[in-house]
Design an enzyme around this catalytic site. Structure first.
Site, PDB file in Angstrom:
ATOM      1  N   HIS A 192       0.847  -1.210   0.000  1.00  0.00           N
ATOM      2  CA  HIS A 192       0.000   0.000   0.000  1.00  0.00           C
ATOM      3  C   HIS A 192       0.873   1.248   0.000  1.00  0.00           C
ATOM      4  CE1 HIS A 192      -4.076   1.851   1.105  1.00  0.00           C
ATOM      5  NE2 HIS A 192      -3.251   2.858   0.899  1.00  0.00           N
TER       6      HIS A 192
ATOM      7  N   HIS B   8       1.606   5.158  -2.284  1.00  0.00           N
ATOM      8  CA  HIS B   8       1.180   6.121  -3.301  1.00  0.00           C
ATOM      9  C   HIS B   8       2.433   6.894  -3.689  1.00  0.00           C
ATOM     10  CE1 HIS B   8      -3.044   5.395  -2.208  1.00  0.00           C
ATOM     11  NE2 HIS B   8      -2.631   5.424  -0.956  1.00  0.00           N
TER      12      HIS B   8
ATOM     13  N   LYS C 273      -8.550  -0.599  -7.344  1.00  0.00           N
ATOM     14  CA  LYS C 273      -8.712  -0.109  -5.972  1.00  0.00           C
ATOM     15  C   LYS C 273     -10.008   0.686  -5.925  1.00  0.00           C
ATOM     16  CE  LYS C 273      -7.554   2.142  -1.973  1.00  0.00           C
ATOM     17  NZ  LYS C 273      -6.564   3.202  -1.924  1.00  0.00           N
TER      18      LYS C 273
ATOM     19  N   HIS D 297     -10.308   0.164   0.028  1.00  0.00           N
ATOM     20  CA  HIS D 297     -10.101   1.070   1.166  1.00  0.00           C
ATOM     21  C   HIS D 297     -11.357   0.970   2.025  1.00  0.00           C
ATOM     22  CE1 HIS D 297      -9.711   5.225   2.996  1.00  0.00           C
ATOM     23  NE2 HIS D 297     -11.024   5.103   2.947  1.00  0.00           N
TER      24      HIS D 297
ATOM     25  N   HIS E  97      -6.533  -0.634   5.575  1.00  0.00           N
ATOM     26  CA  HIS E  97      -6.737   0.150   6.813  1.00  0.00           C
ATOM     27  C   HIS E  97      -7.542  -0.623   7.869  1.00  0.00           C
ATOM     28  CE1 HIS E  97      -5.140   3.172   4.191  1.00  0.00           C
ATOM     29  NE2 HIS E  97      -6.250   3.274   3.488  1.00  0.00           N
TER      30      HIS E  97
ATOM     31  N   ASP F 286       0.870   2.955   3.379  1.00  0.00           N
ATOM     32  CA  ASP F 286       0.255   4.225   2.962  1.00  0.00           C
ATOM     33  C   ASP F 286       1.319   5.322   2.859  1.00  0.00           C
ATOM     34  OD1 ASP F 286      -1.955   5.429   1.895  1.00  0.00           O
ATOM     35  OD2 ASP F 286      -3.091   5.553   3.772  1.00  0.00           O
TER      36      ASP F 286
HETATM   37 ZN   LIG Z   1      -3.803   4.865   0.686  1.00  0.00          ZN
END
Ligand SMILES: [Zn+2]
Length: 432
Positions: free
Chosen positions: A94, A96, A214, A255, A275, A347
């Site tokens: 995970h 970005h 996603k 998510h 998460h 994340d």
């Molecule tokens: Zn994320």
């Protein structure tokens, strides 16, 4: 003459993409690594006095030095890591890469797609140097993640192997939409789709090169005007997304913070819950039955709390973080003790790239045994990605994605925060 030779070298570098040349050299090279000890991530056993023999970017053999040495080609290049502990390259499920903390909230409004791709090139290098040789990028705007993956694969920029989702699917006004603009600036983020439009959006992402899909099953923390506890997509929309993606051979990451969103995403058949802040016993039971992975992203919670007021976040984002994070830490520690399958994710983007390995320490503090945390970033992550045949362990036939650390990562996972050697596909990235 000297000047002419220099000019010729310069011209050949410019014309022939030096990086691509280096990448193809690495693919053909034979290398032997003398390993002090190798961690078998499946069992937690250390194997001492090993040689890893690499050919064509892949592992040809691993074993006791006495067995492997006589088989090695004469004059093979040797890397001496006899004082170090070797592990498979780490995997973060995970990230970005095309985003960073300085562009969260309204600051992101003047951050163009090309600029995002270029930021991604910087973050890809930093992530690779931290020992993460494979990442799953779960959400980027303007297909900047696809451009970045393709540039890395072409050898134009250094970076980890990437699986990318393209723009994350979101309801209008949801966690994946742009909610800072007044109605006269009519704009929706490029993953926004409602109702049966989600089928078209999934197909469009795949058309432009997405490896996975996603979607935002619930609201989020760092978005305006939504609530992480509430479901966003309906169960019917989630089913359409998952069926379309799976039908085209793509895995799906959801998510999901709120317990209802988690449950409905799992029932729709997603491959991972990202998460999972409000995860409850019913969700955990369902995930265990179905083999759904949890990707918990816990270190970012500590980092965010420590930096909450210096990031230019809106008052509502700050308030959401203060509400959700303590709840998430309680629920996720409970989930860690319940035997749900865990894949490692950070994340990174919400906090600075390259600190990914801090996640291990936090996972262990929250109750996950150290070996299980390491497995989450190796064998389990490879399984979630559908790449068990190429990454996640140091076995013949897999990519030569290898890291080295000092000390014993099973006794103290913090040693993974200072990786001293990184190899990707037989090419030394750091530390020789
Ligand atoms: Zn994320």
């Amino acid at each position: 003459m000297k000047r002419l030779a220099f000019l010729l070298i310069l011209l050949s570098c410019v014309g022939g993409s030096l990086a691509a040349q280096q990448a193809s050299n690495a693919e053909n090279a034979s290398v032997a690594i003398k390993a002090g000890r190798v961690l078998d991530v499946r069992t937690g056993n250390y194997l001492s006095g090993q040689i890893i023999w690499i050919e064509g970017g892949k592992i040809k053999a691993v074993g006791k030095a006495a067995e492997i040495a006589p088989q090695l080609p004469k004059g093979i290049r040797t890397i001496d890591l006899s004082g170090a502990t070797l592990l498979p390259g780490l995997i973060d499920c995970h990230v970005h890469l095309t985003m960073s903390p300085s562009y969260m909230g309204p600051a992101g409004l003047h951050f163009s797609y090309p600029r995002q791709a270029l930021l991604g090139a910087r973050n890809a290098r930093v992530t690779l140097e931290a020992g993460f040789t494979t990442v799953r990028n779960v959400g980027a705007a303007g297909y900047s993640d696809i451009a970045l993956r393709d540039a890395i694969n072409a050898g134009d920029v250094p970076g980890p192997r990437m699986l990318v989702s393209g723009p994350p699917l979101s309801i209008t006004g949801g966690h994946g939409d742009q909610n800072f603009l007044a109605p006269q600036f009519a704009f929706s983020d490029d993953g926004v789709a409602d109702g049966a439009e989600v089928i078209h959006k999934v197909r469009e992402n795949i058309k432009y090169g997405a490896d996975l899909i996603k979607f935002m099953a619930t609201g989020g923390v760092l978005s305006e005007g939504d609530n992480p506890a509430y479901e966003q997509y309906s169960p019917e929309e989630m089913k359409m997304i998952v069926e379309t993606a799976h039908g085209l051979g793509r895995k799906v990451a959801a998510h999901a913070h709120g317990e209802l969103g988690i449950r409905n995403a799992v029932l729709a058949g997603v491959d991972s819950i990202e998460h999972g802040s409000y995860i409850n016993d019913e969700d955990i039971e369902l995930m265990k039955q179905r083999g759904t992975y949890l990707v918990p992203t816990v270190y970012l919670q500590d980092w965010l709390m420590a930096n909450l007021t210096s990031l230019g976040l809106t008052a509502s984002n700050i308030e959401k973080a203060r509400t959700v994070i303590p709840i998430a830490q309680r629920n996720l520690s409970h989930a860690f003790r319940s035997g749900v399958k865990i894949a490692f994710g950070t994340d990174a983007a919400v906090y600075p790239h390259g600190m990914n390995a801090h996640e291990f320490e936090k996972m262990v503090q929250m109750g996950l045994p150290p070996l299980v945390a390491i497995q989450a970033a190796t064998v389990n992550a490879a399984d979630l990605l559908g790449w068990s045949d190429r990454v996640g362990t140091l076995e013949p036939g897999k990519f030569a994605d290898i890291i080295a650390v000092d000390g014993d990562p099973v006794a103290d996972v913090r040693v993974l925060q200072s990786v001293r050697f990184v190899m990707k596909g037989g090419e030394v990235i750091k530390g020789e």
